[in-house]
Design an enzyme around this catalytic site. Structure first.
Site, PDB file in Angstrom:
ATOM      1  N   GLY A  23       2.017 -40.406 -63.860  1.00  0.00           N
ATOM      2  CA  GLY A  23       2.068 -40.805 -65.133  1.00  0.00           C
ATOM      3  C   GLY A  23       1.789 -39.439 -66.098  1.00  0.00           C
ATOM      4  O   GLY A  23       1.755 -39.645 -67.165  1.00  0.00           O
ATOM      5  N   SER A  24       2.507 -38.436 -65.615  1.00  0.00           N
ATOM      6  CA  SER A  24       2.170 -37.187 -66.493  1.00  0.00           C
ATOM      7  C   SER A  24       3.352 -37.584 -67.805  1.00  0.00           C
ATOM      8  O   SER A  24       3.078 -36.798 -68.766  1.00  0.00           O
ATOM      9  CB  SER A  24       2.573 -35.669 -65.848  1.00  0.00           C
ATOM     10  OG  SER A  24       3.998 -35.657 -65.555  1.00  0.00           O
ATOM     11  N   ASN A  25       4.546 -37.869 -67.414  1.00  0.00           N
ATOM     12  CA  ASN A  25       5.500 -38.130 -68.419  1.00  0.00           C
ATOM     13  C   ASN A  25       5.116 -39.428 -69.350  1.00  0.00           C
ATOM     14  O   ASN A  25       5.100 -39.132 -70.698  1.00  0.00           O
ATOM     15  CB  ASN A  25       6.812 -38.699 -67.906  1.00  0.00           C
ATOM     16  CG  ASN A  25       7.585 -37.401 -67.482  1.00  0.00           C
ATOM     17  OD1 ASN A  25       8.075 -36.652 -68.309  1.00  0.00           O
ATOM     18  ND2 ASN A  25       7.670 -37.296 -66.171  1.00  0.00           N
ATOM     19  N   ALA A  59       9.863 -29.157 -68.807  1.00  0.00           N
ATOM     20  CA  ALA A  59      10.764 -29.470 -69.475  1.00  0.00           C
ATOM     21  C   ALA A  59      10.973 -30.900 -69.641  1.00  0.00           C
ATOM     22  O   ALA A  59      11.171 -31.701 -70.526  1.00  0.00           O
ATOM     23  CB  ALA A  59      12.195 -29.087 -68.746  1.00  0.00           C
ATOM     24  N   VAL A  73      22.679 -46.508 -60.174  1.00  0.00           N
ATOM     25  CA  VAL A  73      21.370 -45.821 -60.057  1.00  0.00           C
ATOM     26  C   VAL A  73      21.672 -44.470 -60.827  1.00  0.00           C
ATOM     27  O   VAL A  73      22.564 -43.618 -60.298  1.00  0.00           O
ATOM     28  CB  VAL A  73      20.815 -45.576 -58.968  1.00  0.00           C
ATOM     29  CG1 VAL A  73      19.546 -44.738 -58.729  1.00  0.00           C
ATOM     30  CG2 VAL A  73      20.295 -47.216 -58.387  1.00  0.00           C
ATOM     31  N   ASP A  74      20.949 -44.050 -61.777  1.00  0.00           N
ATOM     32  CA  ASP A  74      20.917 -42.724 -62.531  1.00  0.00           C
ATOM     33  C   ASP A  74      22.501 -42.420 -62.942  1.00  0.00           C
ATOM     34  O   ASP A  74      22.804 -41.378 -63.041  1.00  0.00           O
ATOM     35  CB  ASP A  74      20.446 -41.729 -61.639  1.00  0.00           C
ATOM     36  CG  ASP A  74      19.088 -41.805 -60.957  1.00  0.00           C
ATOM     37  OD1 ASP A  74      18.387 -42.155 -61.800  1.00  0.00           O
ATOM     38  OD2 ASP A  74      19.072 -41.310 -59.862  1.00  0.00           O
ATOM     39  N   HIS A 108      14.980 -38.594 -65.506  1.00  0.00           N
ATOM     40  CA  HIS A 108      15.497 -38.387 -64.064  1.00  0.00           C
ATOM     41  C   HIS A 108      15.272 -36.890 -63.577  1.00  0.00           C
ATOM     42  O   HIS A 108      15.930 -35.957 -64.784  1.00  0.00           O
ATOM     43  CB  HIS A 108      16.847 -38.852 -63.762  1.00  0.00           C
ATOM     44  CG  HIS A 108      17.299 -38.506 -62.500  1.00  0.00           C
ATOM     45  ND1 HIS A 108      17.024 -39.070 -61.181  1.00  0.00           N
ATOM     46  CD2 HIS A 108      18.192 -37.295 -61.981  1.00  0.00           C
ATOM     47  CE1 HIS A 108      17.459 -38.604 -60.249  1.00  0.00           C
ATOM     48  NE2 HIS A 108      18.267 -37.582 -60.788  1.00  0.00           N
ATOM     49  N   ARG A 146      13.600 -59.478 -55.107  1.00  0.00           N
ATOM     50  CA  ARG A 146      13.685 -58.539 -56.255  1.00  0.00           C
ATOM     51  C   ARG A 146      13.712 -59.536 -57.464  1.00  0.00           C
ATOM     52  O   ARG A 146      13.128 -58.862 -58.653  1.00  0.00           O
ATOM     53  CB  ARG A 146      14.805 -57.540 -56.237  1.00  0.00           C
ATOM     54  CG  ARG A 146      14.315 -56.399 -55.085  1.00  0.00           C
ATOM     55  CD  ARG A 146      15.907 -55.960 -54.555  1.00  0.00           C
ATOM     56  NE  ARG A 146      16.334 -54.893 -55.652  1.00  0.00           N
ATOM     57  CZ  ARG A 146      17.511 -54.438 -55.593  1.00  0.00           C
ATOM     58  NH1 ARG A 146      18.307 -54.915 -54.915  1.00  0.00           N
ATOM     59  NH2 ARG A 146      17.750 -53.408 -56.722  1.00  0.00           N
ATOM     60  N   ARG A 167      11.198 -48.330 -58.172  1.00  0.00           N
ATOM     61  CA  ARG A 167      11.935 -49.367 -57.813  1.00  0.00           C
ATOM     62  C   ARG A 167      13.310 -49.510 -58.695  1.00  0.00           C
ATOM     63  O   ARG A 167      13.346 -49.240 -59.622  1.00  0.00           O
ATOM     64  CB  ARG A 167      11.257 -50.895 -57.906  1.00  0.00           C
ATOM     65  CG  ARG A 167       9.863 -50.706 -57.794  1.00  0.00           C
ATOM     66  CD  ARG A 167       9.408 -50.528 -56.165  1.00  0.00           C
ATOM     67  NE  ARG A 167      10.112 -51.552 -55.374  1.00  0.00           N
ATOM     68  CZ  ARG A 167       9.811 -51.299 -54.014  1.00  0.00           C
ATOM     69  NH1 ARG A 167       9.542 -50.299 -53.568  1.00  0.00           N
ATOM     70  NH2 ARG A 167      10.682 -52.181 -53.195  1.00  0.00           N
TER      71      ARG A 167
HETATM   72  C1  GRF Z   1       9.022 -37.420 -62.719  1.00  0.00           C
HETATM   73  O1  GRF Z   1       9.840 -35.991 -62.151  1.00  0.00           O
HETATM   74  C2  GRF Z   1      10.258 -38.437 -63.171  1.00  0.00           C
HETATM   75  O2  GRF Z   1      11.557 -37.423 -63.507  1.00  0.00           O
HETATM   76  C3  GRF Z   1      10.799 -38.791 -62.013  1.00  0.00           C
HETATM   77  O3  GRF Z   1       9.564 -39.194 -61.360  1.00  0.00           O
HETATM   78  C4  GRF Z   1       8.564 -38.265 -61.659  1.00  0.00           C
HETATM   79  C5  GRF Z   1       7.194 -38.837 -62.263  1.00  0.00           C
HETATM   80  O4  GRF Z   1       6.264 -38.042 -62.651  1.00  0.00           O
HETATM   81  N1  GRF Z   1      11.650 -40.036 -62.223  1.00  0.00           N
HETATM   82  P1  GRF Z   1       5.099 -38.629 -63.542  1.00  0.00           P
HETATM   83  O5  GRF Z   1       4.547 -39.917 -62.707  1.00  0.00           O
HETATM   84  O6  GRF Z   1       5.625 -38.830 -64.984  1.00  0.00           O
HETATM   85  O7  GRF Z   1       4.258 -37.493 -63.410  1.00  0.00           O
END
Ligand code: GRF
Length: 217
Positions: free
Chosen positions: A14-16, A176, A147-148, A112, A68, A94
């Site tokens: 969960g760093s994002n 980034a 996907v993506d 992504h 699902r 998922r």
């Molecule tokens: C990130 O690299 C994101 O782009 C990818 O999964 C990773 C999640 O990292 N989809 P975090 O859990 O947000 O640290």
């Protein structure tokens, strides 16, 4: 300012998510993280949400087996219970069915770790090194059935350096991601046609490429 109620879906550290919580804490963001939902009860991001005083939900995918649609119904129920208006996928591991995607069409974004359309899917950093690209990075995009594959909101590029390993490159890209994600979420919830400004590329200041919302669904 009216703030859009955002549900963040996670599977891991969960760093994002943390960058979104930090943006919210400034009081300047046009969004409010109203729910953090994880499919993994052990996801580290759940603690980040608790520390920030944000509600959490766990919808473990395992008991649903191959069903699902039932797993997604349970997630949808949690999102609607919390009056969520917009969904941000932040390391959610998922694949979503077209049914769930349709429910949130134009209201769901994903981050992504590659410059899409290059390297969709997994192991993006190792594949970028193998391909010998000189620029790598990350993309925030609308979620579509493929996907993506959804329309791109913003991208940030970083240099690939001699001697990089998947881990060193991942760390550079992650820095980034942390700049790009809150910026793109702010633009997306406002539905604004705006351009993310460019700067860099350096280690600590990635180059932000196109950031138009004009082609958003
Ligand atoms: C990130 O690299 C994101 O782009 C990818 O999964 C990773 C999640 O990292 N989809 P975090 O859990 O947000 O640290």
């Amino acid at each position: 300012m009216s703030r859009t109620r955002v549900g963040v879906l996670i599977s891991g550290r969960g760093s994002n998510l943390q960058t979104l919580l930090d943006a919210q804490a400034t009081g300047q963001a046009p969004f409010e993280i109203a729910l953090v939902l994880s499919n993994d009860p052990a996801a580290g991001g759940l603690d980040r949400a608790l520390r920030a005083g944000v509600e959490t939900a766990i919808v473990d995918h395992k008991p649903f087996g191959k069903n699902r649609a039932a797993f997604e119904d349970a997630m949808h129920a949690a999102l609607t219970e919390h009056a969520i208006e917009f969904v941000a996928l932040a390391g959610f591991m998922r694949v979503l069915t077209p049914g769930f995607v349709a429910r949130w069409a134009g209201r769901m974004i994903n981050i992504h770790p590659s410059l899409l359309p290059s390297f969709p899917g997994l192991h993006t950093h190792a594949r970028a090194l193998e391909a010998g690209v000189k620029l790598h990075g990350c993309t925030v995009h609308w979620v579509s059935d493929g996907v993506d594959e959804g329309a791109i909101i913003g991208q940030a590029a970083v240099p690939v350096k001699p001697g990089d390993t998947p881990d060193t490159l991942a760390a550079r890209v992650l820095r980034a991601e942390h700049q790009l994600f809150p910026m793109c979420l702010a633009l997306a919830v406002q539905g604004r046609s705006a351009q993310v400004r460019g700067f860099g590329p350096r280690d600590d200041a990635p180059l932000l490429l196109n950031g138009w919302l004009a082609d958003a669904p």
